[in-house]
Design a protein around this motif. Structure first.
Motif, PDB file in Angstrom:
ATOM      1  N   PHE A   1       0.844  -1.195   0.000  1.00  0.00           N
ATOM      2  CA  PHE A   1       0.000   0.000   0.000  1.00  0.00           C
ATOM      3  C   PHE A   1       0.884   1.252   0.000  1.00  0.00           C
ATOM      4  O   PHE A   1       1.795   1.373   0.812  1.00  0.00           O
ATOM      5  N   ARG A   2       0.552   2.200  -0.899  1.00  0.00           N
ATOM      6  CA  ARG A   2       1.291   3.460  -0.991  1.00  0.00           C
ATOM      7  C   ARG A   2       0.361   4.646  -0.752  1.00  0.00           C
ATOM      8  O   ARG A   2       0.027   5.395  -1.675  1.00  0.00           O
ATOM      9  N   PRO A   3      -0.056   4.837   0.489  1.00  0.00           N
ATOM     10  CA  PRO A   3      -0.975   5.952   0.767  1.00  0.00           C
ATOM     11  C   PRO A   3      -0.244   7.280   0.830  1.00  0.00           C
ATOM     12  O   PRO A   3       0.985   7.338   0.963  1.00  0.00           O
ATOM     13  N   GLY A   4      -1.011   8.369   0.743  1.00  0.00           N
ATOM     14  CA  GLY A   4      -0.463   9.703   0.948  1.00  0.00           C
ATOM     15  C   GLY A   4      -0.928  10.223   2.290  1.00  0.00           C
ATOM     16  O   GLY A   4      -0.820   9.539   3.301  1.00  0.00           O
ATOM     17  N   PHE A   5      -1.481  11.428   2.304  1.00  0.00           N
ATOM     18  CA  PHE A   5      -2.042  11.975   3.540  1.00  0.00           C
ATOM     19  C   PHE A   5      -3.278  11.182   3.928  1.00  0.00           C
ATOM     20  O   PHE A   5      -4.134  10.895   3.085  1.00  0.00           O
ATOM     21  N   MET A   6      -3.378  10.830   5.207  1.00  0.00           N
ATOM     22  CA  MET A   6      -4.515  10.019   5.683  1.00  0.00           C
ATOM     23  C   MET A   6      -5.223  10.706   6.836  1.00  0.00           C
ATOM     24  O   MET A   6      -4.586  11.102   7.819  1.00  0.00           O
ATOM     25  N   LYS A   7      -6.525  10.829   6.734  1.00  0.00           N
ATOM     26  CA  LYS A   7      -7.316  11.393   7.829  1.00  0.00           C
ATOM     27  C   LYS A   7      -7.454  10.338   8.923  1.00  0.00           C
ATOM     28  O   LYS A   7      -7.839   9.202   8.658  1.00  0.00           O
ATOM     29  N   PRO A   8      -7.130  10.676  10.172  1.00  0.00           N
ATOM     30  CA  PRO A   8      -7.242   9.702  11.268  1.00  0.00           C
ATOM     31  C   PRO A   8      -8.689   9.265  11.497  1.00  0.00           C
ATOM     32  O   PRO A   8      -9.629   9.946  11.090  1.00  0.00           O
ATOM     33  N   VAL A   9      -8.848   8.120  12.146  1.00  0.00           N
ATOM     34  CA  VAL A   9     -10.182   7.670  12.533  1.00  0.00           C
ATOM     35  C   VAL A   9     -10.497   8.241  13.903  1.00  0.00           C
ATOM     36  O   VAL A   9      -9.615   8.649  14.659  1.00  0.00           O
ATOM     37  N   GLU A  10     -11.762   8.241  14.238  1.00  0.00           N
ATOM     38  CA  GLU A  10     -12.195   8.794  15.523  1.00  0.00           C
ATOM     39  C   GLU A  10     -11.599   7.985  16.678  1.00  0.00           C
ATOM     40  O   GLU A  10     -11.563   6.765  16.644  1.00  0.00           O
ATOM     41  N   GLY A  11     -11.124   8.693  17.671  1.00  0.00           N
ATOM     42  CA  GLY A  11     -10.598   8.033  18.857  1.00  0.00           C
ATOM     43  C   GLY A  11      -9.103   7.791  18.839  1.00  0.00           C
ATOM     44  O   GLY A  11      -8.553   7.252  19.808  1.00  0.00           O
ATOM     45  N   GLN A  12      -8.425   8.203  17.784  1.00  0.00           N
ATOM     46  CA  GLN A  12      -6.987   7.974  17.723  1.00  0.00           C
ATOM     47  C   GLN A  12      -6.232   8.868  18.704  1.00  0.00           C
ATOM     48  O   GLN A  12      -6.579  10.030  18.903  1.00  0.00           O
ATOM     49  N   LYS A  13      -5.184   8.294  19.282  1.00  0.00           N
ATOM     50  CA  LYS A  13      -4.330   9.031  20.211  1.00  0.00           C
ATOM     51  C   LYS A  13      -2.932   9.247  19.642  1.00  0.00           C
ATOM     52  O   LYS A  13      -2.263  10.218  19.982  1.00  0.00           O
TER      53      LYS A  13
ATOM     54  N   LEU B   1      -6.622  10.172   1.555  1.00  0.00           N
ATOM     55  CA  LEU B   1      -7.368   8.989   1.960  1.00  0.00           C
ATOM     56  C   LEU B   1      -7.785   9.176   3.412  1.00  0.00           C
ATOM     57  O   LEU B   1      -7.230  10.007   4.119  1.00  0.00           O
ATOM     58  N   THR B   2      -8.737   8.387   3.855  1.00  0.00           N
ATOM     59  CA  THR B   2      -8.992   8.282   5.280  1.00  0.00           C
ATOM     60  C   THR B   2      -8.391   6.962   5.757  1.00  0.00           C
ATOM     61  O   THR B   2      -8.258   6.016   4.975  1.00  0.00           O
ATOM     62  N   LEU B   3      -8.043   6.894   7.024  1.00  0.00           N
ATOM     63  CA  LEU B   3      -7.532   5.628   7.547  1.00  0.00           C
ATOM     64  C   LEU B   3      -8.619   4.565   7.559  1.00  0.00           C
ATOM     65  O   LEU B   3      -8.330   3.369   7.530  1.00  0.00           O
ATOM     66  N   HIS B   4      -9.866   4.987   7.579  1.00  0.00           N
ATOM     67  CA  HIS B   4     -10.955   4.019   7.412  1.00  0.00           C
ATOM     68  C   HIS B   4     -10.865   3.355   6.041  1.00  0.00           C
ATOM     69  O   HIS B   4     -11.024   2.133   5.920  1.00  0.00           O
ATOM     70  N   GLU B   5     -10.604   4.153   4.997  1.00  0.00           N
ATOM     71  CA  GLU B   5     -10.471   3.586   3.655  1.00  0.00           C
ATOM     72  C   GLU B   5      -9.286   2.634   3.579  1.00  0.00           C
ATOM     73  O   GLU B   5      -9.365   1.571   2.950  1.00  0.00           O
ATOM     74  N   VAL B   6      -8.174   3.008   4.217  1.00  0.00           N
ATOM     75  CA  VAL B   6      -6.991   2.151   4.210  1.00  0.00           C
ATOM     76  C   VAL B   6      -7.297   0.815   4.886  1.00  0.00           C
ATOM     77  O   VAL B   6      -6.986  -0.247   4.347  1.00  0.00           O
TER      78      VAL B   6
ATOM     79  N   LEU C   1      -0.397  -0.904  -4.678  1.00  0.00           N
ATOM     80  CA  LEU C   1      -1.615  -0.102  -4.707  1.00  0.00           C
ATOM     81  C   LEU C   1      -1.310   1.350  -4.395  1.00  0.00           C
ATOM     82  O   LEU C   1      -0.851   1.682  -3.291  1.00  0.00           O
ATOM     83  N   GLU C   2      -1.553   2.214  -5.375  1.00  0.00           N
ATOM     84  CA  GLU C   2      -1.433   3.647  -5.171  1.00  0.00           C
ATOM     85  C   GLU C   2      -2.719   4.167  -4.525  1.00  0.00           C
ATOM     86  O   GLU C   2      -3.646   3.403  -4.241  1.00  0.00           O
ATOM     87  N   ILE C   3      -2.782   5.474  -4.305  1.00  0.00           N
ATOM     88  CA  ILE C   3      -3.908   6.061  -3.582  1.00  0.00           C
ATOM     89  C   ILE C   3      -5.244   5.700  -4.223  1.00  0.00           C
ATOM     90  O   ILE C   3      -6.188   5.288  -3.537  1.00  0.00           O
ATOM     91  N   GLU C   4      -5.341   5.836  -5.533  1.00  0.00           N
ATOM     92  CA  GLU C   4      -6.605   5.550  -6.220  1.00  0.00           C
ATOM     93  C   GLU C   4      -6.969   4.067  -6.101  1.00  0.00           C
ATOM     94  O   GLU C   4      -8.150   3.712  -5.998  1.00  0.00           O
ATOM     95  N   ASP C   5      -5.976   3.193  -6.116  1.00  0.00           N
ATOM     96  CA  ASP C   5      -6.246   1.757  -5.957  1.00  0.00           C
ATOM     97  C   ASP C   5      -6.776   1.450  -4.560  1.00  0.00           C
ATOM     98  O   ASP C   5      -7.705   0.654  -4.398  1.00  0.00           O
ATOM     99  N   ILE C   6      -6.177   2.064  -3.555  1.00  0.00           N
ATOM    100  CA  ILE C   6      -6.606   1.839  -2.179  1.00  0.00           C
ATOM    101  C   ILE C   6      -8.046   2.299  -2.007  1.00  0.00           C
ATOM    102  O   ILE C   6      -8.884   1.598  -1.409  1.00  0.00           O
ATOM    103  N   ARG C   7      -8.359   3.464  -2.553  1.00  0.00           N
ATOM    104  CA  ARG C   7      -9.724   3.965  -2.448  1.00  0.00           C
ATOM    105  C   ARG C   7     -10.712   3.034  -3.156  1.00  0.00           C
ATOM    106  O   ARG C   7     -11.778   2.734  -2.643  1.00  0.00           O
ATOM    107  N   ALA C   8     -10.329   2.585  -4.345  1.00  0.00           N
ATOM    108  CA  ALA C   8     -11.214   1.677  -5.100  1.00  0.00           C
ATOM    109  C   ALA C   8     -11.427   0.368  -4.360  1.00  0.00           C
ATOM    110  O   ALA C   8     -12.549  -0.140  -4.283  1.00  0.00           O
ATOM    111  N   LEU C   9     -10.367  -0.193  -3.817  1.00  0.00           N
ATOM    112  CA  LEU C   9     -10.461  -1.458  -3.106  1.00  0.00           C
ATOM    113  C   LEU C   9     -11.315  -1.328  -1.847  1.00  0.00           C
ATOM    114  O   LEU C   9     -12.024  -2.263  -1.466  1.00  0.00           O
TER     115      LEU C   9
END
Length: 220
Positions: free
Chosen positions: A150-162, A187-192, A209-217
């Motif tokens: 997996f090759r993600p870029g910026f990822m939005k954290p999920v709720e509750g992360q410390k 991406l969001t970490l939920h998507e990852v 898997l690039e960003i678009e692949d991760i989102r599609a999957l």
């Protein structure tokens, strides 16, 4: 089908986000987090295995058997590191861990969190990208049922992360705005996490898997 997964790096941002999302995912029956240090989380699905040195797995191999997947999210920043040291904690450590799991779980799916702009040629000018590329290539050659890098870029954290670095604490609230202007880089970490689970349950035609692949999957 419900799956049993091993997650590394739960004390870091990516690993923690994947862990929390997997605990909420009904398709995941059990999570074993393999950590160097304790992670304070209680959940009926969750087990913790403390391994201070990932190069020393011989004493815990019996606890690593019987899993469908490993989501390898452990990693370090290359900032301030020379290539030999970074190679040791990135390539050598990851391969040792993965080789052990491949020997113990012949039908396992292994997912490695690499990074955007990783250099699969292993010949570029950027040190971390070369080392990550070498790691990706070596993992694909192991006898897992399937390997996904997996090759993600910026990822939005999920709720509750410390486990969030200061940069992410600052920029996370800006995600809705960034999603308007640079949606293909986010991406969001939920998507990852969902993409990792779907890779085990449904598969994907690419090993890298690039960003678009991760989102599609994540949406399959």
């Amino acid at each position: 089908m419900k799956i049993k997964v091993i997650i590394t790096g739960a004390t870091g941002m990516v690993g923690e986000g994947v862990l929390l999302d997997c605990l909420d995912n009904p398709a995941v029956a059990e999570v074993l987090m393999v950590n160097r240090k304790p992670y304070q989380k209680q959940h009926p699905k969750l087990k913790e295995l403390l391994v201070p040195n990932f190069f020393e797995l011989d004493k815990v191999t019996g606890q690593l058997v019987g899993y469908d997947a490993c989501f390898f999210c452990a990693g370090v920043s290359s900032i301030g590191m020379k290539e030999p040291a970074y190679t040791h904690v990135t390539y050598d450590l990851t391969l040792h861990f993965a080789e052990t799991l491949a020997r113990l779980n012949k039908d396992m799916v292994f997912t490695y969190v690499s990074g955007a702009y990783t250099d699969a040629s292993e010949k570029g000018n950027i040190m971390w990208a070369r080392v990550k590329g070498r790691t990706e290539n070596a993992l694909i050659a192991l006898p897992f049922k399937k390997t996904y890098n997996f090759r993600p870029g910026f990822m939005k954290p999920v709720e509750g992360q410390k486990s969030l670095k200061t940069f992410y604490k600052f920029i996370a609230p800006l995600y809705p705005l960034l999603n308007i202007f640079i949606p293909k880089q986010l991406l969001t970490l939920h998507e990852v996490a969902q993409a990792m689970v779907n890779a085990v349950l449904k598969g994907y035609p690419k090993s890298v898997l690039e960003i678009e692949d991760i989102r599609a999957l994540s949406k399959i």
